[in-house]
Design an enzyme around this catalytic site. Structure first.
Site, PDB file in Angstrom:
ATOM      1  N   GLY A   1       0.912  -1.205   0.236  1.00 35.63           N
ATOM      2  CA  GLY A   1       0.179  -0.022   0.030  1.00 35.63           C
ATOM      3  C   GLY A   1       0.756   1.352  -0.012  1.00 35.63           C
ATOM      4  O   GLY A   1       0.136   2.366  -0.173  1.00 35.63           O
TER       5      GLY A   1
ATOM      6  N   PRO B   1       4.875  -5.324  -0.342  1.00 40.87           N
ATOM      7  CA  PRO B   1       4.725  -4.071  -1.382  1.00 40.87           C
ATOM      8  C   PRO B   1       4.824  -4.556  -2.713  1.00 40.87           C
ATOM      9  O   PRO B   1       5.261  -5.418  -3.200  1.00 40.87           O
ATOM     10  CB  PRO B   1       6.219  -3.238  -0.896  1.00 40.87           C
ATOM     11  CG  PRO B   1       7.290  -4.668  -0.491  1.00 40.87           C
ATOM     12  CD  PRO B   1       6.346  -5.498  -0.036  1.00 40.87           C
ATOM     13  N   GLY B   2       3.855  -3.627  -3.547  1.00 40.15           N
ATOM     14  CA  GLY B   2       3.765  -3.734  -4.961  1.00 40.15           C
ATOM     15  C   GLY B   2       4.335  -2.506  -5.663  1.00 40.15           C
ATOM     16  O   GLY B   2       5.555  -2.340  -6.164  1.00 40.15           O
TER      17      GLY B   2
ATOM     18  N   TYR C   1      -8.597   5.059 -12.890  1.00 46.48           N
ATOM     19  CA  TYR C   1      -8.640   5.879 -11.593  1.00 46.48           C
ATOM     20  C   TYR C   1      -8.518   7.557 -11.882  1.00 46.48           C
ATOM     21  O   TYR C   1      -8.202   7.903 -10.664  1.00 46.48           O
ATOM     22  CB  TYR C   1      -7.503   5.380 -10.790  1.00 46.48           C
ATOM     23  CG  TYR C   1      -7.155   4.138 -10.723  1.00 46.48           C
ATOM     24  CD1 TYR C   1      -8.239   3.188 -10.011  1.00 46.48           C
ATOM     25  CD2 TYR C   1      -6.063   3.244 -11.094  1.00 46.48           C
ATOM     26  CE1 TYR C   1      -8.104   1.658 -10.049  1.00 46.48           C
ATOM     27  CE2 TYR C   1      -5.807   1.769 -10.978  1.00 46.48           C
ATOM     28  CZ  TYR C   1      -6.785   1.070 -10.510  1.00 46.48           C
ATOM     29  OH  TYR C   1      -6.764  -0.226 -10.300  1.00 46.48           O
TER      30      TYR C   1
ATOM     31  N   CYS D   1     -11.536   3.616 -29.478  1.00 54.13           N
ATOM     32  CA  CYS D   1     -12.780   4.405 -29.661  1.00 54.13           C
ATOM     33  C   CYS D   1     -13.436   4.717 -28.385  1.00 54.13           C
ATOM     34  O   CYS D   1     -14.636   3.941 -28.253  1.00 54.13           O
ATOM     35  CB  CYS D   1     -13.311   3.483 -30.693  1.00 54.13           C
ATOM     36  SG  CYS D   1     -12.468   3.377 -32.200  1.00 54.13           S
TER      37      CYS D   1
ATOM     38  N   TYR E   1       1.064  -1.510 -12.092  1.00 55.09           N
ATOM     39  CA  TYR E   1      -0.341  -1.684 -12.505  1.00 55.09           C
ATOM     40  C   TYR E   1      -0.720  -1.108 -14.023  1.00 55.09           C
ATOM     41  O   TYR E   1      -1.382  -0.242 -14.311  1.00 55.09           O
ATOM     42  CB  TYR E   1      -1.326  -0.997 -11.454  1.00 55.09           C
ATOM     43  CG  TYR E   1      -1.057  -1.574 -10.076  1.00 55.09           C
ATOM     44  CD1 TYR E   1      -1.746  -2.983  -9.924  1.00 55.09           C
ATOM     45  CD2 TYR E   1      -0.495  -1.111  -9.091  1.00 55.09           C
ATOM     46  CE1 TYR E   1      -1.467  -3.589  -8.594  1.00 55.09           C
ATOM     47  CE2 TYR E   1      -0.314  -1.633  -7.780  1.00 55.09           C
ATOM     48  CZ  TYR E   1      -0.793  -2.860  -7.516  1.00 55.09           C
ATOM     49  OH  TYR E   1      -0.489  -3.426  -6.225  1.00 55.09           O
TER      50      TYR E   1
HETATM   51  C1  LIG Z   1      -3.317  -8.218  -0.235  1.00 49.32           C
HETATM   52  C2  LIG Z   1      -2.435  -7.416  -0.933  1.00 49.32           C
HETATM   53  N1  LIG Z   1      -1.171  -7.276  -0.734  1.00 49.32           N
HETATM   54  C3  LIG Z   1      -0.214  -6.367  -1.356  1.00 49.32           C
HETATM   55  C4  LIG Z   1      -0.781  -5.408  -2.423  1.00 49.32           C
HETATM   56  C5  LIG Z   1       0.237  -4.544  -2.935  1.00 49.32           C
HETATM   57  O1  LIG Z   1      -0.180  -3.160  -2.651  1.00 49.32           O
HETATM   58  P1  LIG Z   1       0.857  -1.954  -3.344  1.00 49.32           P
HETATM   59  O2  LIG Z   1       0.984  -2.219  -4.824  1.00 49.32           O
HETATM   60  O3  LIG Z   1      -0.259  -0.944  -3.128  1.00 49.32           O
HETATM   61  O4  LIG Z   1       1.886  -2.168  -2.629  1.00 49.32           O
HETATM   62  C6  LIG Z   1      -2.224  -5.606  -2.623  1.00 49.32           C
HETATM   63  C7  LIG Z   1      -2.551  -4.689  -3.838  1.00 49.32           C
HETATM   64  O5  LIG Z   1      -3.657  -4.353  -3.795  1.00 49.32           O
HETATM   65  C8  LIG Z   1      -3.008  -6.414  -2.019  1.00 49.32           C
HETATM   66  O6  LIG Z   1      -4.299  -6.530  -2.391  1.00 49.32           O
END
Ligand SMILES: Cc1ncc(COP(=O)(O)O)c(C=O)c1O
Length: 396
Positions: A218, A251-252, A293, A320, A348
């Site tokens: 997050g 983290p993503g 978004y 389109c 994303y």
């Molecule tokens: C369970 C869970 N963990 C981790 C993440 C990664 O979140 P972020 O990319 O915001 O770090 C998500 C993304 O929504 C998620 O659903």
């Protein structure tokens, strides 16, 4: 991009490593496991870079688990999130010996127990708690409110823990939460942590002890020079509060977001009394974040030659839909053939791309120092319909 074509995603290996190391170094000697959220960018070259650093992974499908393994990742460092794990994916995950199932409902707990018992195994579990905390982020990426489908409230969690701790086919390992994405303020994180710690205390009074706390992902990135969270400060405050408990983090975006750009070429310029459009070859099917978004990405001219027309441009694609835009009202000097970099597109981005309007998905390239190479081929037109079958209903 001249040799790879356009549009194109380009990723920086060193930025991915730098971002991951920020988490790693912040933990210092505290027991931890970083589980990169595969959904943010699942290219196997990205996963391989992280696997080599020793990363674990947060997966939400069997497909993601298989990707991790194909990329050299260790299934024993994987946590399995997601609200709808089917029997087959649970079975496979057990066979691979994943670290933990992050369980999202009572029904799911029963299913995991059923599958584990049919295999005569014990499934490691954590319950995903929904702390009902407002992450102050876009509603589509907010996940920690009771109105969201994720996790369970603390009363249900408590009864699930009791059930799990008395089962021979379930092993209580942890507690997890994830309150949303692109969070730029520390307070919702700390509020969620406090709620989780309260529940951990309640569990102790029931003689239920967990080994790890998974604080989810997050952490936001800076798309438009906005201030975001200091990762060290965040993890330090978590470490201070959890005592000796092992911390997992997922983290993503904060690992790959600023490590990627989306490059697109100006095909046409079109101006009317009201608007000026730079029509580019990339579209919402390639990068949907602005349309989905209303998100802002900086748009930077590559090889700025200051020829062309200076104006406030909407950068729009060939799809389109009027929602097909990558950026709006950007002051740029443009001419046909220019390349524009849509910044901070590593998370994303490609993963949310589609073939809408029968557009082949774009290529992906990894850069490291002066070396660069293709990490995903551009799709061909033929591949778009190779799985389709004509319907023959004539009787002969
Ligand atoms: C369970 C869970 N963990 C981790 C993440 C990664 O979140 P972020 O990319 O915001 O770090 C998500 C993304 O929504 C998620 O659903």
């Amino acid at each position: 991009m001249h040799s790879y074509g356009s549009p194109l995603y380009i990723y920086s290996k060193s930025q991915i490593e730098f971002n991951w190391n920020l988490f790693e170094q912040s933990f210092e000697s505290h027991p931890h496991l970083i589980c990169y959220a595969v959904k943010a960018n699942s290219n196997i070259a990205v996963l391989n870079i992280l696997a080599k650093l020793g990363s674990g992974f947060d997966i939400v499908s069997l497909g993601e688990l298989e990707r991790v393994i194909a990329a050299g990742g260790d299934p024993r460092k994987c946590v399995f999130s997601g609200v709808a794990k089917n029997e087959n994916s649970i079975k496979k995950a057990l066979e691979y010996g994943i670290y933990c199932f992050n369980v999202e409902s009572e029904d799911e707990l029963a299913r995991i127990e059923f599958v584990a018992s049919s295999m005569n195994m014990t499934a490691p579990i954590s319950i995903r708690v929904n702390p009902n905390v407002d992450a102050n982020t876009h509603p589509y990426i907010s996940t920690g409110l009771t109105e969201n489908k994720f996790g369970v409230g603390s009363d249900i969690a408590l009864s699930m823990y009791k059930k799990a701790s008395s089962s021979t086919h379930l092993k209580v390992c942890g507690l997890d939460y994830h309150i949303g994405s692109q969070i730029t303020d520390l307070s919702p994180f700390l509020e969620a942590l406090d709620r989780a710690l309260e529940l951990i205390e309640k569990l102790k009074s029931e003689n239920i002890f967990i080994n790890h706390l998974d604080i989810g992902g997050g952490v936001g990135v800076s798309y438009n020079q906005e201030k975001t969270i200091d990762i060290k400060e965040y993890l330090n405050s978590v470490i201070e509060r959890v005592g000796s408990l092992k911390i997992l983090v997922e983290p993503g975006r904060s690992i790959v977001g600023d490590a990627g750009i989306f490059v697109t070429k100006v095909e046409y310029l079109k101006q009317n009394d009201l608007k000026s459009f730079a029509i580019v070859d990339g579209a919402m099917n390639d990068l949907i974040r602005p349309s989905l978004y209303d998100s802002h990405h900086q748009a930077v001219l590559i090889d700025n030659n200051s020829r062309g027309i200076n104006d406030e441009w909407d950068i729009v694609g060939p799809v389109c839909e009027s929602a097909d835009f990558l950026a709006k009202n950007r002051n740029l000097t443009l001419e046909k053939g220019d390349y524009i970099a849509i910044m901070t597109a590593g998370a994303y981005g490609f993963v949310l791309s589609s073939n809408y309007n029968s557009r082949p998905r774009v290529a992906e390239v990894m850069v490291s120092g002066i070396k660069h190479s293709l990490v995903r081929k551009r799709e061909t037109i033929e591949s778009l319909f190779e799985n389709e079958i004509l319907f023959e209903d004539e009787t002969h």
